[in-house]
Design an enzyme around this catalytic site. Sequence first.
Site, PDB file in Angstrom:
ATOM      1  N   PRO A   2       0.775  -1.135   0.069  1.00 38.75           N
ATOM      2  CA  PRO A   2       0.026  -0.073  -0.052  1.00 38.75           C
ATOM      3  C   PRO A   2       0.855   1.281  -0.029  1.00 38.75           C
ATOM      4  O   PRO A   2       1.892   1.516   0.790  1.00 38.75           O
ATOM      5  CB  PRO A   2      -0.765  -0.028   1.108  1.00 38.75           C
ATOM      6  CG  PRO A   2      -0.586  -1.343   1.843  1.00 38.75           C
ATOM      7  CD  PRO A   2       0.654  -1.698   1.313  1.00 38.75           C
ATOM      8  N   GLU A   3       0.617   2.289  -1.090  1.00 41.50           N
ATOM      9  CA  GLU A   3       1.210   3.433  -0.752  1.00 41.50           C
ATOM     10  C   GLU A   3       0.244   4.369  -0.607  1.00 41.50           C
ATOM     11  O   GLU A   3      -0.798   4.159  -0.287  1.00 41.50           O
ATOM     12  CB  GLU A   3       1.824   3.664  -2.331  1.00 41.50           C
ATOM     13  CG  GLU A   3       2.813   2.793  -2.631  1.00 41.50           C
ATOM     14  CD  GLU A   3       3.988   3.304  -3.653  1.00 41.50           C
ATOM     15  OE1 GLU A   3       4.176   4.373  -3.848  1.00 41.50           O
ATOM     16  OE2 GLU A   3       4.649   2.242  -4.119  1.00 41.50           O
ATOM     17  N   LYS A  52       0.930   7.004   4.777  1.00 45.97           N
ATOM     18  CA  LYS A  52       0.545   5.814   4.668  1.00 45.97           C
ATOM     19  C   LYS A  52      -0.099   5.220   6.149  1.00 45.97           C
ATOM     20  O   LYS A  52      -0.350   4.283   6.711  1.00 45.97           O
ATOM     21  CB  LYS A  52       1.657   4.959   4.721  1.00 45.97           C
ATOM     22  CG  LYS A  52       2.376   5.115   3.231  1.00 45.97           C
ATOM     23  CD  LYS A  52       3.634   4.079   3.241  1.00 45.97           C
ATOM     24  CE  LYS A  52       4.427   4.658   1.844  1.00 45.97           C
ATOM     25  NZ  LYS A  52       5.529   3.811   1.804  1.00 45.97           N
ATOM     26  N   ARG A 149       6.047  14.239  13.223  1.00 49.76           N
ATOM     27  CA  ARG A 149       7.118  13.571  12.678  1.00 49.76           C
ATOM     28  C   ARG A 149       6.925  13.176  10.898  1.00 49.76           C
ATOM     29  O   ARG A 149       8.106  12.634  10.221  1.00 49.76           O
ATOM     30  CB  ARG A 149       7.355  11.886  13.025  1.00 49.76           C
ATOM     31  CG  ARG A 149       8.141  11.961  14.482  1.00 49.76           C
ATOM     32  CD  ARG A 149       8.368  10.576  14.935  1.00 49.76           C
ATOM     33  NE  ARG A 149       7.373   9.567  15.079  1.00 49.76           N
ATOM     34  CZ  ARG A 149       6.708   9.412  16.178  1.00 49.76           C
ATOM     35  NH1 ARG A 149       6.896  10.269  17.165  1.00 49.76           N
ATOM     36  NH2 ARG A 149       5.632   8.599  16.148  1.00 49.76           N
ATOM     37  N   ASN A 196       7.750   2.550  -3.039  1.00 47.85           N
ATOM     38  CA  ASN A 196       8.557   2.178  -4.205  1.00 47.85           C
ATOM     39  C   ASN A 196       8.249   2.538  -5.665  1.00 47.85           C
ATOM     40  O   ASN A 196       8.848   2.865  -6.476  1.00 47.85           O
ATOM     41  CB  ASN A 196       8.874   0.784  -4.016  1.00 47.85           C
ATOM     42  CG  ASN A 196      10.338   0.135  -4.414  1.00 47.85           C
ATOM     43  OD1 ASN A 196      11.221   0.973  -4.262  1.00 47.85           O
ATOM     44  ND2 ASN A 196      10.260  -1.052  -4.383  1.00 47.85           N
ATOM     45  N   ARG A 302      14.914  -2.218  -0.460  1.00 46.24           N
ATOM     46  CA  ARG A 302      13.855  -1.978  -1.508  1.00 46.24           C
ATOM     47  C   ARG A 302      14.667  -1.871  -2.809  1.00 46.24           C
ATOM     48  O   ARG A 302      15.501  -1.212  -2.991  1.00 46.24           O
ATOM     49  CB  ARG A 302      13.041  -0.886  -1.261  1.00 46.24           C
ATOM     50  CG  ARG A 302      12.284  -0.975   0.295  1.00 46.24           C
ATOM     51  CD  ARG A 302      11.441  -1.899   0.483  1.00 46.24           C
ATOM     52  NE  ARG A 302      10.375  -1.906  -0.623  1.00 46.24           N
ATOM     53  CZ  ARG A 302       9.279  -0.969  -0.281  1.00 46.24           C
ATOM     54  NH1 ARG A 302       9.109  -0.269   0.696  1.00 46.24           N
ATOM     55  NH2 ARG A 302       8.370  -1.164  -1.293  1.00 46.24           N
TER      56      ARG A 302
END
Length: 313
Positions: A2-3, A52, A149, A196, A302
């Site tokens: 999931p992006e 996310k 953050r 990614n 990745r």
Amino acid sequence: VPEGHTIHRLAGRIQQLFVGQTWRVSSPQGPFTAGAARLTDRTPNRAVAWGKHLIVHLGADIWHVHLGLYGSFGFRGDDAFVTSDALGELRPVGRVKEPAYDDAGWIIPDEPRGAVRARIHVPGGWGDLRGPVKCRVLNPIQYEALVGRLGPDPLRQPTGEIDPQMLRTFRDNLARRRISIAAALMDQAVIAGVGNVYRAEALFVERINPDTPSQQLDAGQTNALWTTITDQLRTGVREGSIRTLRPTDSELGLRGSDLHRHHEGRPGRAAESLRSHWVYRHHDTPCLRCGQTILMRELQGRRLYWCPGCQKR
Ligand SMILES: [Zn+2]
């Protein structure tokens, strides 16, 4: 994986199906039992995504979910529940053919299958959360710490607009990092929601070499990268999948004969529809823009894909 676009769609779905109704929350698997007890028999006010992270507000309690690599939500319900979901193309809400209801008029859900960390249940249907890396209840201080953050999320910009403040923050974040732009785009403190696929595709579209130090990008490159990522993420939310290579892309026309050839005689249109990405997972094949061979290597665990011909420093 999931992006950001997936989580924004998920938040939209929870907003439509659950927000504004009293819900029951449980943890059939067990680990979220205490959190579920805090949330159950209450009314969620708002479901949103930040990068996310899925955030559901219930007054001063905030339900925080991060799916990680393997987490997923599944939804089932009666006709009215299914119909109220407008985003259903990819993973539709399951329709219960002959729903049964309890004395309070709530649909009786299926027995939980597998490790259901959290079940959310309203009169018309329910959702099962499996395999998240984070599923917990935050107080407002913890919530502020979490979002503090995170870098700017392009999907949190007003519809159809580029937010200059968020763009400036993105630029400042890149200027402060001593890492490559490929590493920076995956850092959720620099920009939230990129994974990614969007990393590879956005850098390709903007012809930026992934090893370029993020500090060395000029303002024009940074602006273009932000705008491209914004467009790609918005398309992902709209379509429910990551499709960064469009049949209408003008550059595709330049290499149209190559594309045709590489798909061995299939009609060009069909070949285009088979391919959603410029470089992601297309290593060892010719670039559609310049013909050079697309490369792949591991970066921080990745896979990174890029074209050495188009993406020079
Ligand atoms: Zn190329």
